[in-house]
Design a protein around this motif. Structure first.
Motif, PDB file in Angstrom:
ATOM      1  N   MET A  48       0.834  -1.202   0.000  1.00 25.19           N
ATOM      2  CA  MET A  48       0.000   0.000   0.000  1.00 25.19           C
ATOM      3  C   MET A  48       0.865   1.248   0.000  1.00 25.19           C
ATOM      4  SD  MET A  48      -3.324  -0.931   2.307  1.00 25.19           S
ATOM      5  CE  MET A  48      -2.730  -2.116   3.486  1.00 25.19           C
ATOM      6  N   ARG A  54      -4.700   0.064  -3.106  1.00 26.72           N
ATOM      7  CA  ARG A  54      -5.821   0.138  -2.174  1.00 26.72           C
ATOM      8  C   ARG A  54      -5.824  -1.158  -1.359  1.00 26.72           C
ATOM      9  NH1 ARG A  54      -8.290   2.270  -7.126  1.00 26.72           N
ATOM     10  NH2 ARG A  54      -9.140   4.335  -6.663  1.00 26.72           N
ATOM     11  N   PRO A  55      -6.422  -1.140  -0.157  1.00 31.56           N
ATOM     12  CA  PRO A  55      -6.458  -2.376   0.640  1.00 31.56           C
ATOM     13  C   PRO A  55      -7.069  -3.564  -0.109  1.00 31.56           C
ATOM     14  CG  PRO A  55      -7.051  -0.525   2.007  1.00 31.56           C
ATOM     15  CD  PRO A  55      -6.944   0.010   0.600  1.00 31.56           C
TER      16      PRO A  55
END
Length: 174
Positions: A48, A54-55
């Motif tokens: 990240m 993005r997660p």
């Protein structure tokens, strides 16, 4: 149902952004959280930070999506995300569902160059933990996906380890 997403001005709150030294301290702190969660999630957080994933993109990252040379820059070819939601809202009936990349057609691949430091972290992660049966990199010791609350808790504890008290109270790396 008529709904419009709230307008965002696109500005980044600079109080939240860490500098490289703080990022490395936080990644080190993540590895000290818990017996296995932190060490397993350190590389996910590194993806990240260094690759801007993005997660849900990091959660869906598979070994076959990564080009990890012995030296130099590598490449992540993002193909899917793995967002978490209530299982009644997924096609599979599970809490995670494989999806295409956000704001892109399902068959679009987004190449992300990754610096040598992240290549080394990913190679070390693979040597230590391997992958899930489907090639995913970030799974629990039993092979399941980490919940959003699990990695949020790890991050909260890592902030407490890595930051000064006044920084913990601030929005830095929140």
């Amino acid at each position: 149902m008529k709904w419009r997403p709230p307008k965002q001005n696109g500005a980044v709150d600079r109080r939240v952004v860490v500098n490289p030294a703080q990022a490395r301290e936080l990644l080190t702190a993540v590895s000290y959280v818990g017996r296995s969660r932190g060490p397993r999630l350190r590389t996910m957080f590194a993806c990240m930070y260094f690759a801007g994933l993005r997660p849900a993109e990091a959660a869906g990252l598979r070994r076959q999506d990564c080009e990890l040379p012995a030296t130099g820059w590598g490449l992540i070819n993002l193909k899917k995300t793995r967002p978490q939601t209530n299982k009644r809202y997924t096609d599979s009936g599970e809490t995670f569902d494989d999806r295409g990349l956000k704001h892109r057609d399902d068959d679009i691949v987004r190449p992300v160059p990754i610096p040598p430091e992240l290549v080394a972290i990913l190679r070390e992660h693979l040597d230590t933990f391997g992958t899930a049966e489907d090639g995913r990199l970030f799974v629990t010791s039993s092979g399941r996906s980490f919940s959003g609350s699990a990695y949020a808790q790890v991050w909260k504890r890592a902030r407490a380890l890595a930051l000064m008290p006044e920084q913990i109270e601030s929005p830095l790396a929140a």
